[in-house]
Motif scaffolding. Structure first.
Motif, PDB file in Angstrom:
ATOM      1  N   LYS A   1      57.016  42.642  23.025  1.00 60.01           N
ATOM      2  CA  LYS A   1      56.736  44.214  22.557  1.00 60.01           C
ATOM      3  C   LYS A   1      55.153  44.228  21.982  1.00 60.01           C
ATOM      4  CE  LYS A   1      61.713  45.638  21.328  1.00 60.01           C
ATOM      5  NZ  LYS A   1      62.299  46.611  20.543  1.00 60.01           N
ATOM      6  N   GLU A   2      54.862  45.353  22.183  1.00 53.74           N
ATOM      7  CA  GLU A   2      53.525  45.738  21.816  1.00 53.74           C
ATOM      8  C   GLU A   2      53.203  45.380  20.305  1.00 53.74           C
ATOM      9  OE1 GLU A   2      50.211  46.645  23.456  1.00 53.74           O
ATOM     10  OE2 GLU A   2      52.154  47.366  24.478  1.00 53.74           O
TER      11      GLU A   2
ATOM     12  N   PRO B   1      52.673  49.200  17.564  1.00 50.21           N
ATOM     13  CA  PRO B   1      53.670  50.319  18.299  1.00 50.21           C
ATOM     14  C   PRO B   1      52.694  51.640  17.824  1.00 50.21           C
ATOM     15  CG  PRO B   1      54.868  49.184  16.951  1.00 50.21           C
ATOM     16  CD  PRO B   1      53.457  48.169  16.953  1.00 50.21           C
ATOM     17  N   ARG B   2      52.683  52.811  18.710  1.00 48.82           N
ATOM     18  CA  ARG B   2      52.128  53.846  18.445  1.00 48.82           C
ATOM     19  C   ARG B   2      53.187  54.983  18.564  1.00 48.82           C
ATOM     20  NH1 ARG B   2      46.648  53.662  19.368  1.00 48.82           N
ATOM     21  NH2 ARG B   2      46.653  55.319  17.809  1.00 48.82           N
ATOM     22  N   THR B   3      52.873  56.274  18.022  1.00 47.75           N
ATOM     23  CA  THR B   3      53.881  57.169  18.036  1.00 47.75           C
ATOM     24  C   THR B   3      53.217  58.152  19.214  1.00 47.75           C
ATOM     25  OG1 THR B   3      54.495  57.347  15.583  1.00 47.75           O
ATOM     26  CG2 THR B   3      54.748  59.336  17.044  1.00 47.75           C
TER      27      THR B   3
ATOM     28  N   GLU C   1      58.870  53.161  25.636  1.00 47.96           N
ATOM     29  CA  GLU C   1      59.839  52.961  24.882  1.00 47.96           C
ATOM     30  C   GLU C   1      59.970  51.056  24.770  1.00 47.96           C
ATOM     31  OE1 GLU C   1      63.020  55.783  25.083  1.00 47.96           O
ATOM     32  OE2 GLU C   1      62.528  56.532  23.363  1.00 47.96           O
TER      33      GLU C   1
ATOM     34  N   GLY D   1      57.905  48.840  23.001  1.00 50.24           N
ATOM     35  CA  GLY D   1      58.138  49.250  21.562  1.00 50.24           C
ATOM     36  C   GLY D   1      57.645  50.247  20.885  1.00 50.24           C
ATOM     37  N   HIS D   2      57.027  51.282  21.680  1.00 49.10           N
ATOM     38  CA  HIS D   2      56.605  52.360  20.982  1.00 49.10           C
ATOM     39  C   HIS D   2      57.481  53.527  20.508  1.00 49.10           C
ATOM     40  CE1 HIS D   2      52.289  51.304  22.106  1.00 49.10           C
ATOM     41  NE2 HIS D   2      52.819  51.040  23.483  1.00 49.10           N
ATOM     42  N   ASN D   3      57.062  54.218  19.697  1.00 49.87           N
ATOM     43  CA  ASN D   3      57.858  55.333  19.071  1.00 49.87           C
ATOM     44  C   ASN D   3      57.353  56.767  20.109  1.00 49.87           C
ATOM     45  OD1 ASN D   3      59.305  56.814  17.359  1.00 49.87           O
ATOM     46  ND2 ASN D   3      57.689  57.379  16.174  1.00 49.87           N
TER      47      ASN D   3
END
Length: 611
Positions: A112-113, A116-118, A151, A154-156
RNA sequence: GCGCCCGUAGCUCAGUUGGAUAGAGCAACGGAUUUCUAAUCCGUAGGUCGCAGGUUCGAGUCCUGCCGGGCGUGCCA
């Protein structure tokens, strides 16, 4: 498990920095253009040599002598004007395969990143009282894929279905529903009596009884639209009054509007389910959601002198935009009749997404024709300081879907092709093929396969084309068994599943053979080629997601399936000797898992066990 | 007029901050099936990357001009 290409990039860049004594060094590691050069090549030394005015080959030698990548590659070779060629060690390749095999999280060894960013993704966006048509296909499907990929890393991800449920046409929508109620009332005494005595109750009663599907609603809407075009001043005035009534929140108008919205969204959700798109009701945040913010948007722009009145309208004139006379081009946020428009709504939406949803990035998936709009929108939002420099706004645009004639796809009568009809036909055609190829399957299986293949074919065709260009829609091409198509991919998967089924009849226990696997035997060229390709999956996803280009992913999957097919013809699996069989079973298993993951998790295309 | 996108094999298209001999698929031609799904595989042929300049060790990719196409260009979205 880090991506190989990233590790190489880092190590070589560091070695370059050490050799050149400066920090701004990029190795520019790419896949080799030709197998004889190895697996990867670093192209950055030549550019660096130019920058520091030195001989590129000499610099390359220095870099290589500083380089420690013996855990990954054979000794690097310097070639041509200063390429560094890299060949993966077979130990490294087998190590990777075994790691992927041992991945308990079923992520095929993909990390996963780290940060993580939104990310807000704005896509699909159908309109009230209209069936989804071919024009919604690309936004819906590409947007969905972008969400799925982000997703997975791993991002939101926050999906926003910015439906067209407010604005000019809503007067006609209200009128259409009202007409439906009148039609209902015309042969119902009870409703007739209510109509004159208690209009409020009449509205509630008739709405309760009304049973319109979206197709019928759309046809009423179109009739209303046509009546308006013909031009009856009274009718025009009535529609205008309904619109104003709606905008002022009159209950009568609101409940009609809300009914139309419900009918539309219910049908859209059916389409999303059919398309296997991840959108749901909670992602709906249409134009109407922002209706009470529009005044403030314009007010703030005026107060901060970013907007000004021009020819009666409120306009922003962002730098660098010119009209045909070479004068500054307006971004109109309020019309001269004081109505708001989509520019205003989009600005309000940006503020909401940043202030309330806390977006780090906003991605808009819309067609290329709106490019100018989004450029001006972004410029205006930044001028107003509603969007900070650290926030990324992206317009992920795409071309049109064309018919055989090269013009945007339409029916013979010139209407937009309904998405539902398009998908029905795809399933129908797929079913005919299944019927022909595999007539002995049970009927329900045939139907399931036809749905997976037909709808998969439409989606896959969209993904596999470069999103920025137009493409010609062709059932024959997308349903072809050869070439870069969904059926080809699904077939490759089904063949592997067939091996697995066969294994049971031959008393081969795949799980046991794979579980304790520690050594692999990749002597056949087809095995090695497939193995090397399998460990690159993460790189393909990264390439696809970082530029929002699903075609990079489909290209990878297609090549993977091709390499598998070559392996399949050359290397017997179940009949292989005990020394070779576990390796081949692993290659089959990882190929199946990768294809399934790519198609079903990232592209939303079903795989099937049999075809 | 101006702006944006595009022009790559007969057709449909890939081509990742500029990298080595520009790649696929379809169509065409030739081959492979006692063998895990031939809905497959292997091979052959097919190119002035619209044209002309320029930048540089190197250009399909960057710059300029031209030709051709699509889209956009003040009150739709």
């Amino acid at each position: 498990m880090k991506r190989t290409i990233d590790t190489l990039e880092k190590r070589i860049s560091d070695a370059m920095a050490a050799a050149a004594g400066r920090s701004d060094c990029a190795a520019i590691v790419r896949l080799s253009t030709d197998p004889k050069f190895g697996d990867y090549q670093a192209n950055g030394v030549m550019a660096l040599a130019k920058k520091i005015k030195t001989n590129p080959r000499k610099l390359a030698e220095q870099v290589v002598s500083n380089l420690d990548i013996a855990d990954i590659c054979e000794p690097p070779e310097i070639a041509g004007p200063g390429f560094i060629n890299l060949r993966l060690k077979s130990d490294f390749i087998t190590g990777r395969l075994l790691q992927i095999n041992a991945d308990v999280e079923n992520r095929l060894g993909i990390e996963k990143e780290a940060q993580p960013r939104t990310i807000v993704v704005d896509f699909s966006c159908p309109n009230i009282a209209k069936q989804m048509h071919v024009g919604h296909l690309r936004s819906t499907v590409i947007g969905d894929c972008i969400c799925r990929m982000l997703e997975f890393l791993g991002h939101n991800v926050i999906r926003q279905n910015h439906i067209g449920d407010w604005g000019l046409q809503m007067g006609m929508v209200v009128q259409a529903i009202e007409t439906a109620c009148f039609n209902l009332t015309s042969n119902d005494k009870y409703l007739l009596s209510l109509l004159s005595e208690n209009p409020q109750k009449w509205e509630n009663e008739s709405l309760k009884r009304i049973d319109l599907n979206l197709e019928q609603l759309e046809s009423l809407y179109i009739k209303t639209n046509k009546a308006l075009e013909i031009g009856h001043p009274d009718f025009e005035e009535r529609i205008r009054r309904l619109l104003v009534g709606l905008q002022h929140g009159e209950t009568g108008c609101l409940i009609f509007w809300s009914k139309a919205r419900d009918i539309t969204l219910k049908e859209c959700q059916r389409m999303y389910n059919l398309l296997n798109v991840t959108l749901t009701g909670k992602d709906i945040r249409g134009e109407s959601f922002y209706k009470d913010d529009l005044h403030e948007v314009v007010d703030k722009l005026l107060k901060s002198k970013i907007a000004e009145k021009s020819e009666g309208a409120v306009c922003v004139f962002p730098d660098g935009f010119k009209n045909k006379e070479g004068q500054r081009l307006p971004f109109i946020v309020q019309k001269s009749d004081s109505a708001y428009l989509y520019a205003t709504t989009d600005l309000a939406a940006i503020r909401y997404r940043i202030n309330e949803l806390k977006a780090d990035k906003i991605v808009y998936v819309t067609d290329a024709r709106q490019k100018l709009h989004f450029e001006m929108l972004f410029a205006t939002a930044r001028m107003a300081k509603w969007v900070g420099d650290d926030i990324e706004l992206s317009h992920v645009m795409f071309g049109s879907v064309l018919g055989d004639d090269g013009a945007p796809l339409k029916t013979r009568s010139g209407e937009n092709v309904k998405l539902k009809e398009l998908l029905d036909e795809a399933v129908e055609r797929a079913k005919a093929v299944v019927e022909e190829k595999n007539p002995n399957l049970p009927a329900d299986k045939k139907q399931k396969i036809a749905e997976a293949v037909g709808i998969g074919a439409v989606k896959y065709a969209d993904y596999s084309n470069n999103r920025t260009s137009d493409y010609v829609f062709s059932f024959d091409k997308m349903l072809a068994m050869d070439g870069n198509t969904a059926p080809y991919m699904q077939y490759a998967y089904a063949r592997i599943k067939s091996i697995e089924r066969k294994a049971q009849t031959k008393d081969v226990d795949i799980a046991t053979e794979l579980a304790g696997l520690e050594r692999l035997d990749l002597t056949e060229l087809a095995e090695l080629e497939l193995a090397k390709y399998l460990i690159r999956y993460g790189e393909a996803i990264d390439a696809a997601v970082s530029d929002y280009r699903p075609n990079y992913l489909t290209a990878y999957l297609y090549e993977l399936a091709q390499k598998f097919s070559a392996f399949y013809t050359n290397c017997p699996v179940l009949d292989a000797g005990p020394d070779k069989r576990p390796t081949r079973l692993l290659l089959c298993d990882l190929t199946a898992r990768t294809i399934k993951h790519g198609l079903s998790e990232l592209l939303g295309i079903e795989v099937v066990e049999q075809m």
